[in-house]
Design a protein around this motif. Structure first.
Motif, PDB file in Angstrom:
ATOM      1  N   ASP A  36     -19.805  -2.283   0.216  1.00 35.77           N
ATOM      2  CA  ASP A  36     -19.860  -0.845  -0.075  1.00 35.77           C
ATOM      3  C   ASP A  36     -18.442  -0.291  -0.077  1.00 35.77           C
ATOM      4  N   ILE A  37     -17.833  -0.270  -1.254  1.00 34.94           N
ATOM      5  CA  ILE A  37     -16.428   0.137  -1.379  1.00 34.94           C
ATOM      6  C   ILE A  37     -16.344   1.404  -2.227  1.00 34.94           C
ATOM      7  N   HIS A  38     -15.582   2.365  -1.755  1.00 37.83           N
ATOM      8  CA  HIS A  38     -15.242   3.560  -2.552  1.00 37.83           C
ATOM      9  C   HIS A  38     -13.823   3.937  -2.163  1.00 37.83           C
ATOM     10  N   LEU A  39     -12.881   3.574  -3.020  1.00 42.06           N
ATOM     11  CA  LEU A  39     -11.462   3.675  -2.679  1.00 42.06           C
ATOM     12  C   LEU A  39     -10.712   4.425  -3.765  1.00 42.06           C
ATOM     13  N   THR A  40     -10.001   5.483  -3.380  1.00 40.02           N
ATOM     14  CA  THR A  40      -9.140   6.220  -4.317  1.00 40.02           C
ATOM     15  C   THR A  40      -7.765   5.565  -4.346  1.00 40.02           C
ATOM     16  N   LEU A  41      -7.258   5.325  -5.556  1.00 38.14           N
ATOM     17  CA  LEU A  41      -5.955   4.683  -5.693  1.00 38.14           C
ATOM     18  C   LEU A  41      -4.864   5.729  -5.486  1.00 38.14           C
ATOM     19  N   ASP A  42      -4.227   5.679  -4.307  1.00 40.62           N
ATOM     20  CA  ASP A  42      -3.205   6.676  -3.964  1.00 40.62           C
ATOM     21  C   ASP A  42      -1.801   6.092  -4.037  1.00 40.62           C
ATOM     22  N   SER A  43      -1.665   4.971  -4.747  1.00 39.73           N
ATOM     23  CA  SER A  43      -0.363   4.334  -4.912  1.00 39.73           C
ATOM     24  C   SER A  43      -0.311   3.678  -6.282  1.00 39.73           C
ATOM     25  N   ALA A  44       0.910   3.518  -6.795  1.00 35.36           N
ATOM     26  CA  ALA A  44       1.066   2.856  -8.093  1.00 35.36           C
ATOM     27  C   ALA A  44       0.706   1.377  -8.007  1.00 35.36           C
ATOM     28  N   ASN A  45       0.833   0.797  -6.817  1.00 35.98           N
ATOM     29  CA  ASN A  45       0.485  -0.610  -6.611  1.00 35.98           C
ATOM     30  C   ASN A  45      -0.548  -0.706  -5.502  1.00 35.98           C
ATOM     31  N   THR A  46      -1.672  -1.355  -5.781  1.00 40.02           N
ATOM     32  CA  THR A  46      -2.756  -1.449  -4.810  1.00 40.02           C
ATOM     33  C   THR A  46      -3.187  -2.897  -4.644  1.00 40.02           C
ATOM     34  N   LEU A  47      -3.264  -3.342  -3.385  1.00 42.18           N
ATOM     35  CA  LEU A  47      -3.860  -4.637  -3.080  1.00 42.18           C
ATOM     36  C   LEU A  47      -5.363  -4.422  -3.011  1.00 42.18           C
ATOM     37  N   LEU A  48      -6.083  -5.033  -3.919  1.00 45.44           N
ATOM     38  CA  LEU A  48      -7.510  -4.762  -4.060  1.00 45.44           C
ATOM     39  C   LEU A  48      -8.331  -5.390  -2.934  1.00 45.44           C
ATOM     40  N   PRO A  49      -9.474  -4.784  -2.606  1.00 47.13           N
ATOM     41  CA  PRO A  49     -10.392  -5.409  -1.642  1.00 47.13           C
ATOM     42  C   PRO A  49     -10.946  -6.717  -2.200  1.00 47.13           C
ATOM     43  N   ASN A  50     -11.599  -7.471  -1.332  1.00 46.08           N
ATOM     44  CA  ASN A  50     -12.270  -8.726  -1.707  1.00 46.08           C
ATOM     45  C   ASN A  50     -11.319  -9.776  -2.282  1.00 46.08           C
ATOM     46  N   GLU A  51     -10.026  -9.627  -1.952  1.00 43.85           N
ATOM     47  CA  GLU A  51      -9.012 -10.601  -2.361  1.00 43.85           C
ATOM     48  C   GLU A  51      -8.987 -10.829  -3.870  1.00 43.85           C
ATOM     49  N   LEU A  52      -9.225  -9.769  -4.627  1.00 40.35           N
ATOM     50  CA  LEU A  52      -9.252  -9.909  -6.083  1.00 40.35           C
ATOM     51  C   LEU A  52      -7.864  -9.952  -6.699  1.00 40.35           C
ATOM     52  N   GLY A  53      -6.888  -9.302  -6.088  1.00 37.71           N
ATOM     53  CA  GLY A  53      -5.545  -9.304  -6.654  1.00 37.71           C
ATOM     54  C   GLY A  53      -4.861  -7.960  -6.469  1.00 37.71           C
ATOM     55  N   HIS A  54      -3.954  -7.649  -7.401  1.00 36.60           N
ATOM     56  CA  HIS A  54      -3.189  -6.405  -7.343  1.00 36.60           C
ATOM     57  C   HIS A  54      -3.444  -5.590  -8.606  1.00 36.60           C
ATOM     58  N   LEU A  55      -3.469  -4.270  -8.436  1.00 34.97           N
ATOM     59  CA  LEU A  55      -3.628  -3.369  -9.574  1.00 34.97           C
ATOM     60  C   LEU A  55      -2.437  -2.420  -9.614  1.00 34.97           C
ATOM     61  N   HIS A  56      -1.784  -2.361 -10.774  1.00 39.67           N
ATOM     62  CA  HIS A  56      -0.648  -1.457 -10.969  1.00 39.67           C
ATOM     63  C   HIS A  56      -1.055  -0.386 -11.977  1.00 39.67           C
ATOM     64  N   ILE A  57      -0.847   0.884 -11.618  1.00 39.84           N
ATOM     65  CA  ILE A  57      -1.186   1.993 -12.510  1.00 39.84           C
ATOM     66  C   ILE A  57       0.032   2.894 -12.690  1.00 39.84           C
ATOM     67  N   ALA A  58       0.045   3.619 -13.787  1.00 38.43           N
ATOM     68  CA  ALA A  58       1.120   4.588 -14.023  1.00 38.43           C
ATOM     69  C   ALA A  58       1.039   5.698 -12.973  1.00 38.43           C
ATOM     70  N   GLU A  59       2.200   6.229 -12.611  1.00 37.57           N
ATOM     71  CA  GLU A  59       2.252   7.219 -11.520  1.00 37.57           C
ATOM     72  C   GLU A  59       1.408   8.457 -11.807  1.00 37.57           C
ATOM     73  N   LYS A  60       1.286   8.822 -13.089  1.00 37.80           N
ATOM     74  CA  LYS A  60       0.549  10.058 -13.396  1.00 37.80           C
ATOM     75  C   LYS A  60      -0.953   9.927 -13.117  1.00 37.80           C
ATOM     76  N   TYR A  61      -1.430   8.675 -12.919  1.00 44.94           N
ATOM     77  CA  TYR A  61      -2.855   8.480 -12.634  1.00 44.94           C
ATOM     78  C   TYR A  61      -3.133   8.272 -11.148  1.00 44.94           C
ATOM     79  N   ILE A  62      -2.085   8.352 -10.331  1.00 42.48           N
ATOM     80  CA  ILE A  62      -2.288   8.205  -8.890  1.00 42.48           C
ATOM     81  C   ILE A  62      -3.200   9.326  -8.387  1.00 42.48           C
ATOM     82  N   GLY A  63      -4.211   8.952  -7.622  1.00 44.81           N
ATOM     83  CA  GLY A  63      -5.171   9.917  -7.088  1.00 44.81           C
ATOM     84  C   GLY A  63      -6.316  10.236  -8.032  1.00 44.81           C
ATOM     85  N   GLN A  64      -6.260   9.714  -9.275  1.00 48.68           N
ATOM     86  CA  GLN A  64      -7.307  10.014 -10.255  1.00 48.68           C
ATOM     87  C   GLN A  64      -8.264   8.841 -10.476  1.00 48.68           C
ATOM     88  N   LEU A  65      -7.894   7.656 -10.017  1.00 43.38           N
ATOM     89  CA  LEU A  65      -8.706   6.460 -10.248  1.00 43.38           C
ATOM     90  C   LEU A  65      -9.334   6.010  -8.937  1.00 43.38           C
TER      91      LEU A  65
END
Length: 435
Positions: free
Chosen positions: A326-355
């Motif tokens: 049961d995961i519900h996580l807001t991406l509050d950084s440009a680089n996120t270490l994903l749950p469940n050991e899936l990997g890393h997600l990099h997003i543009a800064e303007k989308y921080i807090g929106q995904l």
């Protein structure tokens, strides 16, 4: 050739060749002390090497700090740099304290050794006899009975060498006393609760009294077993090349076409290639159940920290993993270490807090990019050949309550209606397979 000249020659042959780092495993005991001083005596003859002694402090003995100080003093007198490696021994796995200490000791030595470096170890021929007897107790085959190689190169291109493997313990003691060396005695060496100590103090002296050449004979048998295993591995490797897919999973139909002994051989070799401990005979006896299971079956063979799993017509070896349901996580950084050991997600800064990242994905209807229709995600998983255990760990990437992508263990799948500007701003880096 006297024992001094023989000992020098045994070490010297490993110092010949191009310059590289020479790491001496120095416990402070008589074997490693004689090895260290022999290297020190040869250092001027081979000045291009970078010499380093490494003392691994397991912290298991109340005298551990005294031993460390002794090693520091000896290395200072010999003008050989010394590195101390403090380690923790977790004895919860197979083999107890002995096996756990050995494992962390080798890891510590390799961590201090450069690429293409050489680690010199002080084991002698009686150590080899102990190892062969322990492997016999475990019911080992040719690979286990090969015991310790005199020289071997690991996956990091580091050579592990045992120059004294042809020497008797009494020869080492004789030369050490002649050189007036002062070494430490580990009090735990007399604790016969440990299998190796029991063999060393209670069993081997009696055997050698009856058969004085037993250690030499055991070493020869170990070498013959190593040769046989090398021949087997040549054939295993050729078989395996024709059986695995891009994810190094074995095609079950091809494995099933072989006889049972060859199936076991191939599976052992396949696991060894992935640096996984050899399965017991009891575990291998479960293999036919997995191979003969229905295509939609989900049989599991437990290997301790790993599992053998079946998906479609392939057998996978995967690391046991726990995952959040049961995961519900807001991406509050440009680089996120994903749950469940899936990997890393990099997003543009303007989308921080929106995904956001969400779990529980199977019941979702989803229309992938460039697909004409939508259907349940579990149906897409089947079409994409995503194994069951990976589906459970997959996540949803959402923007403004709209699912824009599915994150799987191997890749990211964008939704057909995901904005192009947004998808071009997202980069997914998967973790390497967990073995």
């Amino acid at each position: 050739m006297n024992i001094q000249n023989r000992t020098t020659a045994l070490v010297e042959r490993f110092l010949q060749g191009p310059a590289r780092q020479i790491v001496i495993a120095y416990s402070g005991g008589v074997d490693s002390h004689l090895l260290l001083i022999t290297v020190a005596e040869l250092a001027n003859q081979f000045p291009d090497h970078d010499y380093l002694a490494v003392h691994v402090n397991h912290g298991l003995s109340p005298n551990a700090e005294k031993w460390q100080q002794h090693c520091q003093q000896v290395c200072s007198e010999l003008n050989i740099p010394l590195k101390i490696q403090q380690v923790k021994v977790n004895a919860s796995g197979n083999g107890g304290v002995e096996a756990a200490a050995r494992k962390v000791r080798y890891q510590a030595l390799e961590a201090m050794t450069e690429h293409h470096g050489l680690i010199l170890l002080g084991q002698h021929i009686q150590d080899q006899l102990e190892t062969v007897l322990l492997q016999l107790k475990r019911g080992a085959g040719p690979k286990g009975l090969s015991a310790m190689a005199q020289s071997a190169v690991n996956e990091n291109s580091i050579t592990l060498a045992r120059p004294f493997l042809e020497l008797e313990k009494h020869e080492i003691l004789q030369l050490a006393k002649h050189k007036q060396l002062h070494w430490i005695e580990d009090e735990s060496n007399h604790d016969t609760r440990f299998d190796r100590n029991f063999l060393r103090t209670e069993v081997i002296p009696t055997l050698l009294q009856r058969w004085p050449n037993l250690a030499t004979a055991a070493n020869r048998s170990a070498q013959l077993c190593a040769e046989q295993q090398e021949l087997l591995d040549e054939v295993n490797g050729k078989h395996l090349q024709t059986m695995v897919n891009q994810r190094f999973a074995i095609h079950i139909c091809k494995l099933r076409a072989l006889s049972s002994p060859w199936q076991n051989q191939i599976v052992r070799y396949w696991l060894a290639e992935q640096k996984i401990d050899m399965p017991s005979k009891t575990v291998l006896a479960e293999l036919p159940k997995l191979l003969s299971a229905k295509q939609d079956g989900n049989p599991i063979i437990d290997l301790g920290q790993h599992q053998l799993r079946r998906f479609r017509e392939h057998m996978y070896c995967i690391k046991k993993q726990t995952f959040e349901e049961d995961i519900h996580l807001t991406l509050d950084s440009a680089n996120t270490l994903l749950p469940n050991e899936l990997g890393h997600l990099h997003i543009a800064e303007k989308y921080i807090g929106q995904l956001t990242i969400k779990s529980k994905v199977n019941s979702l209807k989803f229309k992938p990019l460039d697909q004409p229709h939508s259907k349940l995600l579990k149906q897409w998983f089947k079409q994409w050949d995503v194994p069951v255990w990976e589906r459970q760990r997959s996540l949803l990437l959402c923007w403004q309550d709209q699912v824009i992508a599915v994150l799987c263990e191997q890749h990211i799948i964008f939704a057909n209606d995901a904005p192009a500007e947004l998808t071009s701003s997202i980069h997914f880096r998967v973790n390497p397979p967990q073995l």
